[in-house]
Enzyme design. Structure first.
Site, PDB file in Angstrom:
ATOM      1  N   GLU A  29       0.826  -1.197   0.000  1.00  0.00           N
ATOM      2  CA  GLU A  29       0.000   0.000   0.000  1.00  0.00           C
ATOM      3  C   GLU A  29       0.864   1.252   0.000  1.00  0.00           C
ATOM      4  O   GLU A  29       1.837   1.328   0.759  1.00  0.00           O
ATOM      5  CB  GLU A  29      -0.906  -0.007   1.244  1.00  0.00           C
ATOM      6  CG  GLU A  29      -1.862  -1.198   1.248  1.00  0.00           C
ATOM      7  CD  GLU A  29      -2.483  -1.454   2.617  1.00  0.00           C
ATOM      8  OE1 GLU A  29      -2.874  -2.601   2.879  1.00  0.00           O
ATOM      9  OE2 GLU A  29      -2.563  -0.500   3.430  1.00  0.00           O
ATOM     10  N   GLU A  60      -4.329  -6.549   3.324  1.00  0.00           N
ATOM     11  CA  GLU A  60      -3.090  -7.220   3.731  1.00  0.00           C
ATOM     12  C   GLU A  60      -3.110  -8.716   3.450  1.00  0.00           C
ATOM     13  O   GLU A  60      -2.091  -9.296   3.124  1.00  0.00           O
ATOM     14  CB  GLU A  60      -2.830  -6.986   5.231  1.00  0.00           C
ATOM     15  CG  GLU A  60      -2.218  -5.632   5.573  1.00  0.00           C
ATOM     16  CD  GLU A  60      -3.194  -4.478   5.431  1.00  0.00           C
ATOM     17  OE1 GLU A  60      -4.403  -4.736   5.288  1.00  0.00           O
ATOM     18  OE2 GLU A  60      -2.746  -3.317   5.501  1.00  0.00           O
ATOM     19  N   ASP A  85       1.787  -4.488  13.055  1.00  0.00           N
ATOM     20  CA  ASP A  85       0.507  -4.667  13.726  1.00  0.00           C
ATOM     21  C   ASP A  85      -0.568  -5.149  12.752  1.00  0.00           C
ATOM     22  O   ASP A  85      -1.575  -5.710  13.162  1.00  0.00           O
ATOM     23  CB  ASP A  85       0.049  -3.342  14.353  1.00  0.00           C
ATOM     24  CG  ASP A  85       1.179  -2.623  15.077  1.00  0.00           C
ATOM     25  OD1 ASP A  85       2.136  -2.192  14.386  1.00  0.00           O
ATOM     26  OD2 ASP A  85       1.129  -2.510  16.307  1.00  0.00           O
ATOM     27  N   PHE A  86      -0.377  -4.907  11.439  1.00  0.00           N
ATOM     28  CA  PHE A  86      -1.377  -5.294  10.452  1.00  0.00           C
ATOM     29  C   PHE A  86      -1.168  -6.726   9.951  1.00  0.00           C
ATOM     30  O   PHE A  86      -1.948  -7.225   9.148  1.00  0.00           O
ATOM     31  CB  PHE A  86      -1.358  -4.354   9.235  1.00  0.00           C
ATOM     32  CG  PHE A  86      -1.426  -2.886   9.562  1.00  0.00           C
ATOM     33  CD1 PHE A  86      -1.020  -1.954   8.624  1.00  0.00           C
ATOM     34  CD2 PHE A  86      -1.872  -2.431  10.806  1.00  0.00           C
ATOM     35  CE1 PHE A  86      -1.071  -0.583   8.899  1.00  0.00           C
ATOM     36  CE2 PHE A  86      -1.928  -1.066  11.103  1.00  0.00           C
ATOM     37  CZ  PHE A  86      -1.520  -0.145  10.141  1.00  0.00           C
ATOM     38  N   HIS A 129       0.100   0.484  16.526  1.00  0.00           N
ATOM     39  CA  HIS A 129       1.181   0.834  15.603  1.00  0.00           C
ATOM     40  C   HIS A 129       2.532   0.744  16.299  1.00  0.00           C
ATOM     41  O   HIS A 129       3.462   1.427  15.911  1.00  0.00           O
ATOM     42  CB  HIS A 129       0.981   2.260  15.050  1.00  0.00           C
ATOM     43  CG  HIS A 129      -0.243   2.432  14.211  1.00  0.00           C
ATOM     44  ND1 HIS A 129      -1.497   2.536  14.741  1.00  0.00           N
ATOM     45  CD2 HIS A 129      -0.394   2.492  12.860  1.00  0.00           C
ATOM     46  CE1 HIS A 129      -2.388   2.659  13.762  1.00  0.00           C
ATOM     47  NE2 HIS A 129      -1.749   2.635  12.622  1.00  0.00           N
TER      48      HIS A 129
END
Lengths: 329, 321
Positions: A29, A60, A85-86, A129
């Site tokens: 992204e 993701e 974190d994603f 984050h």
């Protein structure tokens, strides 16, 4: 030697590998004109075009799954997941495809891909984050986990990771991007699975990863003023884990302190401690200590966040107590 | 219909072979158990055959757990598939994987995994590789009606649509996701209508009419190959047996419903069509006999095939290590 930032070192690695091998491409992204959230990919779209710098929607799971499919066909994708974190969104793709395809296909398929992701706290970014979840991924068979701590290692290890036919989760501490360090102009690689002894000493072994390496080195400088000399080992990779270097050091010093930003509970330090307590049992002068992050999410407010993170003060304090018994301090 | 008789006969043979293979697996499972829990595709043969017949060797196919026909048509032998069902050593799996997730890069068969809907993005990745290399090859991904409700379905199709990738998404809609009927799993009426969300065409076809499936699939494959535009192809079919051999009574559906669908057997249907086109009963019987012989041979091969060594469980996790 020239000195460049961790961010620029990573970009050089990407660019060089893309120039050297047409099968290397990027996806993720905002990696195009925006250059990605931490600006690592800035300029690469303009140089290589959208065919090789593939911008994606917020997806993701598909980013990692598509990387897995492309890698299974022999391409060498470098996927960026902006914040580690994603990775939870992509967890099944990592768990079920990326890490298993080589094994379950009896070696007929490979996963020569890299997932780059920013991790770590101290940036006032809050619970979503700031995480350091390397231990979760190290637990999955089939996946390498890299955590370079310097610009030199960032470039050399990213190049090595891209060339490696194993899937590599490549974790970049977000507070390291602006840090400068010496990086050779000529071509070099830093092999995955080899820890680096950053400082030599006789009295105690400090094992650290990522952002904690520089904190451990500063703590070691403070210890030196107290007459305590520390070995500081930069793990560089959690998987493969360089057990030999750590064990050899502890056999010399007799004391081990492990520090990382991942939570202490079931963290990488637990694995290091278990291995050392077996391989160097007779050499230990005392229990192994871990100075890590407590069992709570990283809060937003600065004094609260700082409270959670291992500081060089805390490292020095714990290390000193391990070396100099209380009554003599 | 543009299909020539010899192609129809070939597709007939593939369907019969699939049927006989699946029947043998169930019979052996009942006798002695198996390493792999059978998930029969009996009744659904036309979908895998109709879609895979005529694909290029360098096209990629990622079957669902119930697309036995895809493995056969792409070229994995009955012997190797039967051996894998029983955990014996095979080049494609080495005892590590089930027969219905095997892959072989030389046959354009992508390795699969055990998570429903987890492979769709991998199939899209194969499509990206085809476009990246400008090879003209396409990627065909199979999955069921249940899998089309996964979040991963949405992310993968959206990405294929926005990047314009040469992918054919085939929904084997057998109207049940294990015990959950379509009416209770999905709010939209036709699964192929979902393609509108992703900006590419969708089509629904009678999944038990192998010639109709083949025609629709060829159209989708051509669209992918020539224009790099995906298609969502919904093939409506039915499985005769339970979800797996653990699901024997299938309490979630009526006996009448099952019997109704057996009357629409895809093999019988093509059988009758071939007779109408001038084939003889004897010709078609001969095909069945040869398929039975091939399956018996596979069972004998499986019986004498060795298990992989126990220690091999720890090998092959990492390349070069």
């Amino acid at each position: 030697m020239r000195v460049i930032t961790y961010r620029d070192a990573l970009r050089e690695a990407l660019r060089e590998e893309m120039l050297a091998n047409p099968d290397v491409f990027l996806l993720g992204e905002d990696i195009g004109v925006y250059g990605a959230p931490f600006k690592v990919t800035k300029g690469l779209l303009e140089e290589f075009g959208p065919h090789r710098v593939v911008e994606t929607p917020i997806s993701e799971s598909a980013i990692v799954g598509v990387a897995a499919g492309a890698a299974a066909c022999g391409l060498r994708p470098v996927a960026e997941i902006s914040y580690m974190d994603f990775l939870g969104i992509a967890m099944d793709q990592i768990l079920s495809n990326v890490s298993k395809i080589h094994y379950i296909s009896n070696g007929l398929f490979r996963q020569p891909l890299v997932i780059r992701s920013a991790y770590g706290a101290g940036g006032r970014s809050g619970a979503y984050h700031s995480q350091s979840l390397e231990a979760l991924f190290a637990h999955i068979p089939g996946l390498y986990v890299a955590m370079p701590s310097t610009p030199h290692d960032a470039k050399g290890m990213l190049k090595a990771a891209i060339r490696d036919d194993n899937p590599v989760l490549f974790l970049e501490h977000k507070l390291l991007y602006g840090v400068k360090g010496p990086v050779p102009e000529e071509e070099y690689l830093v092999p995955l699975g080899k820890a680096e002894v950053r400082r030599e000493g006789q009295d105690i072994t400090l094992v650290a990863s990522g952002m904690m390496v520089s904190k451990a080195l500063r703590a070691a400088a403070r210890l030196e003023e107290e007459g305590v000399d520390a070995d500081v080992i930069d793990l560089r990779t959690v998987k493969p884990l360089d057990v030999e270097t750590v064990v050899a050091s502890v056999k010399k010093t007799g004391r081990l302190l492990v520090t990382h930003e991942g939570h202490q509970i079931c963290g990488v330090g637990a694995e290091v401690a278990a291995i050392v307590s077996k391989e160097a049992f007779g050499y230990l002068d005392g229990p192994i200590e871990r100075v890590c992050v407590p069992d709570n999410p990283i809060p937003l407010s600065p004094p609260m966040e700082d409270y959670c993170l291992p500081s060089e003060d805390r490292l020095a304090e714990v290390a000193l107590a391990m070396v100099i018994p209380a009554q003599r301090r | 219909m543009g299909v020539i008789k010899s192609d129809a006969l070939s597709m007939y043979r593939w369907m019969v072979l699939t049927r006989r293979f699946e029947e043998k697996v169930v019979a052996l499972y009942k006798q002695r158990g198996s390493a792999e829990m059978p998930h029969s595709s009996i009744g659904q043969e036309a979908v895998g055959v109709g879609v895979c017949y005529g694909l290029r060797r360098d096209d990629w196919v990622l079957p669902s757990l119930r697309t036995r026909a895809a493995f056969l048509v792409r070229g994995i032998s009955c012997r190797h598939q039967m051996a894998a069902v029983f955990g014996k050593d095979t080049p494609q799996a080495g005892g590590k994987n089930t027969s219905h997730h095997m892959g072989d890069p030389n046959l354009g068969l992508m390795v699969g995994g055990g998570i429903v809907g987890g492979g769709i993005a991998v199939g899209v990745g194969a499509g990206l590789a085809c476009k990246y290399r400008n090879s003209g090859a396409v990627s065909v991904v199979f999955f069921g009606d249940g899998a089309s409700n996964r979040g991963d379905f949405h992310e993968a199709l959206n990405l294929a649509g926005v990047l314009k990738l040469p992918v054919v998404f085939v929904i084997e809609n057998n109207q049940y996701a294990m015990s959950t009927p379509l009416s209770r799993s999905t709010a939209c009426r036709r699964l192929c209508d979902r393609s509108a969300s992703y900006g590419f065409p969708g089509a629904q076809v009678d999944g038990n009419d192998v010639l109709a499936v083949h025609e629709a699939a060829q159209e989708a494959v051509d669209r992918a190959r020539q224009d790099s535009i995906p298609t969502l192809l919904e093939c409506v079919t039915y499985r005769w047996r339970g979800h797996s051999e653990r699901d024997v009574d299938t309490p979630y559906r009526t006996v009448e419903e099952v019997e109704q669908w057996k009357l629409r057997c895809p093999i019988k249907r093509l059988h009758n069509q071939l007779l109408a086109w001038g084939c003889s009963e004897r010709e078609l019987e001969t095909i069945d006999e040869s398929c039975c012989a091939e399956v018996e041979d596979a069972a004998a091969y499986m019986d004498s095939a060795p298990y992989p060594s126990p220690e091999s469980a720890a090998a092959g996790v990492y390349v070069g290590a």
